[in-house]
Design a protein around this motif. Structure first.
Motif, mmCIF file in Angstrom:
data_model
loop_
_atom_site.group_PDB
_atom_site.id
_atom_site.type_symbol
_atom_site.label_atom_id
_atom_site.label_comp_id
_atom_site.label_asym_id
_atom_site.label_seq_id
_atom_site.Cartn_x
_atom_site.Cartn_y
_atom_site.Cartn_z
ATOM 1 N N GLU A 4 -3.152 -66.507 23.790
ATOM 2 C CA GLU A 4 -2.527 -66.628 22.476
ATOM 3 C C GLU A 4 -2.608 -65.266 21.788
ATOM 4 O O GLU A 4 -3.697 -64.716 21.613
ATOM 5 C CB GLU A 4 -3.259 -67.672 21.622
ATOM 6 N N VAL A 5 -1.461 -64.723 21.377
ATOM 7 C CA VAL A 5 -1.410 -63.415 20.735
ATOM 8 C C VAL A 5 -0.755 -63.566 19.370
ATOM 9 O O VAL A 5 0.294 -64.205 19.238
ATOM 10 C CB VAL A 5 -0.607 -62.407 21.589
ATOM 11 N N LEU A 6 -1.369 -62.969 18.356
ATOM 12 C CA LEU A 6 -0.842 -63.032 16.991
ATOM 13 C C LEU A 6 -0.196 -61.700 16.615
ATOM 14 O O LEU A 6 -0.818 -60.640 16.739
ATOM 15 C CB LEU A 6 -1.956 -63.361 15.995
ATOM 16 N N PHE A 7 1.043 -61.777 16.148
ATOM 17 C CA PHE A 7 1.768 -60.584 15.701
ATOM 18 C C PHE A 7 2.203 -60.781 14.253
ATOM 19 O O PHE A 7 3.203 -61.429 13.972
ATOM 20 C CB PHE A 7 2.985 -60.336 16.590
ATOM 21 N N PRO A 8 1.460 -60.239 13.291
ATOM 22 C CA PRO A 8 1.891 -60.270 11.894
ATOM 23 C C PRO A 8 2.988 -59.226 11.690
ATOM 24 O O PRO A 8 2.873 -58.093 12.175
ATOM 25 C CB PRO A 8 0.625 -59.884 11.113
ATOM 26 N N THR A 9 4.029 -59.578 10.977
ATOM 27 C CA THR A 9 5.144 -58.651 10.817
ATOM 28 C C THR A 9 5.756 -58.753 9.427
ATOM 29 O O THR A 9 5.803 -59.826 8.824
ATOM 30 C CB THR A 9 6.229 -58.909 11.874
ATOM 31 N N ASP A 10 6.229 -57.601 8.943
ATOM 32 C CA ASP A 10 6.970 -57.588 7.681
ATOM 33 C C ASP A 10 8.441 -57.274 7.922
ATOM 34 O O ASP A 10 9.208 -57.069 6.981
ATOM 35 C CB ASP A 10 6.368 -56.581 6.707
ATOM 36 N N GLY A 11 8.837 -57.205 9.187
ATOM 37 C CA GLY A 11 10.235 -56.961 9.513
ATOM 38 C C GLY A 11 10.655 -55.516 9.429
ATOM 39 O O GLY A 11 11.838 -55.209 9.636
ATOM 40 N N GLY A 12 9.724 -54.607 9.165
ATOM 41 C CA GLY A 12 10.076 -53.202 9.055
ATOM 42 C C GLY A 12 10.353 -52.573 10.407
ATOM 43 O O GLY A 12 10.112 -53.168 11.457
ATOM 44 N N GLU A 13 10.855 -51.321 10.386
ATOM 45 C CA GLU A 13 11.203 -50.638 11.629
ATOM 46 C C GLU A 13 9.973 -50.443 12.519
ATOM 47 O O GLU A 13 10.048 -50.576 13.742
ATOM 48 C CB GLU A 13 11.853 -49.285 11.322
ATOM 49 N N GLY A 14 8.847 -50.090 11.900
ATOM 50 C CA GLY A 14 7.636 -49.892 12.683
ATOM 51 C C GLY A 14 7.219 -51.165 13.390
ATOM 52 O O GLY A 14 6.871 -51.156 14.572
ATOM 53 N N ALA A 15 7.258 -52.283 12.670
ATOM 54 C CA ALA A 15 6.876 -53.565 13.262
ATOM 55 C C ALA A 15 7.832 -53.940 14.387
ATOM 56 O O ALA A 15 7.418 -54.510 15.405
ATOM 57 C CB ALA A 15 6.868 -54.645 12.187
ATOM 58 N N ALA A 16 9.104 -53.608 14.229
ATOM 59 C CA ALA A 16 10.087 -53.944 15.256
ATOM 60 C C ALA A 16 9.788 -53.211 16.554
ATOM 61 O O ALA A 16 9.896 -53.790 17.648
ATOM 62 C CB ALA A 16 11.490 -53.595 14.767
#
Length: 293
Positions: A4-16
């Motif tokens: 199980e892997v958790l990826f928190p994201t804000d949708g920014g270019e870096g997160a992408a």
């Protein structure tokens, strides 16, 4: 190794860009990917009240849905979640609730001085999370190939380093990677005493023992001894020596330990670990030392 892997994201270019790396990892380990967007009243993503809250929450739902679509294209199963509250608290709480085996987050991946500053959310998660945290520089200069071929674990005989070594060895065995063990003899604190050479000799002997012990731990974890390299280096800055080693030996991942105490000490990263997180050119995986009650 990671189910199980958790990826928190804000949708920014870096997160992408980091998501591409996360998906490579999830595919390799056949892991379920948890995609979380969380933000708080401070104005990061979700706010309270009326049309603004509805619009921002709709945006958050779009962010996690887009990430899930990209995961589906790679055949990765996903769980998507949108939460309100302070982002770092939501991330740590979610990781605790679900028992994920890894949290993956971007650092600030910009150039210049901003590159040396961890995002506040990432920094707080690293300080508080019981789950291992993989921090990734999302800028174009970073090499984000997966699986990792060369893993580095700095060791100094401490409980923190021993925890990181165990984790790094297991990952090296799972990824069929080479494992580099590095013990740095810090001579910055030594003065001009005539016995300095003797002190350095003793410190180097201790460091070599750490490396020898590390090789034993790694082989017991399933890493072929031929795939283990041990080094002792002397320098006036531990973190600079580690960073130089990373560049000179084409390291793909650094694995380091953080403290696992309760109370105030729980939130204090070791200075070397903190500097590596801020400056390393490759992903850094921090593992919390066994909790001390």
């Amino acid at each position: 190794m990671f189910e199980e892997v958790l990826f928190p994201t804000d949708g920014g270019e870096g997160a992408a860009r980091v998501l591409d790396h996360v998906l490579d990892l999830a595919v390799a380990h056949e892991a379920t990917l948890h995609v979380l967007t969380a933000a708080g009243p401070g104005g990061d993503r979700l706010t309270h009240g009326g049309e603004v809250a509805e619009a921002v929450e709709s945006e958050a739902e779009t962010i996690v849905a887009d990430a899930a679509d990209r995961a589906a294209d790679r055949g990765v199963e996903t769980v998507t979640t949108v939460r309100r509250g302070e982002p770092y608290e939501a991330i740590v709480e979610y990781a605790e609730e679900t028992g994920v085996g890894l949290v993956v987050m971007p650092t600030h991946g910009r150039t210049g001085i901003e590159r040396l500053v961890l995002g506040s959310t990432t920094e707080r998660v690293v300080r508080r999370s019981n789950a291992p945290v993989l921090t990734v520089q999302p800028d174009e200069e970073s090499d984000l190939d997966y699986p990792y071929e060369r893993i580095l674990v700095p060791i100094d005989g401490s409980d923190c380093a021993t925890t990181a070594l165990s984790f790094g060895a297991n990952l090296a065995a799972a990824d069929d990677a080479t494992l580099n063990l590095l013990s740095v003899v810090d001579i910055a604190h030594l003065g001009l005493d005539v016995r300095v050479d003797l002190q350095i000799e003793q410190l180097e002997s201790n460091a070599q023992q750490f490396v020898d012990d590390g090789v034993r731990v790694a082989t017991e974890a399933g890493v072929d001894e031929a795939d283990i390299t041990g080094h002792v280096e002397t320098g006036t800055s531990i973190y600079r020596t580690i960073c130089s080693y990373v560049d000179e030996h084409d390291i793909d991942l650094v694995v380091m330990g953080t403290h696992g105490r309760t109370g105030l000490d729980r939130y204090l990263l070791g200075s070397v670990t903190e500097k590596i997180l801020r400056t390393a050119s490759v992903p850094v995986l921090t593992v919390r030392e066994r909790q001390i009650e």
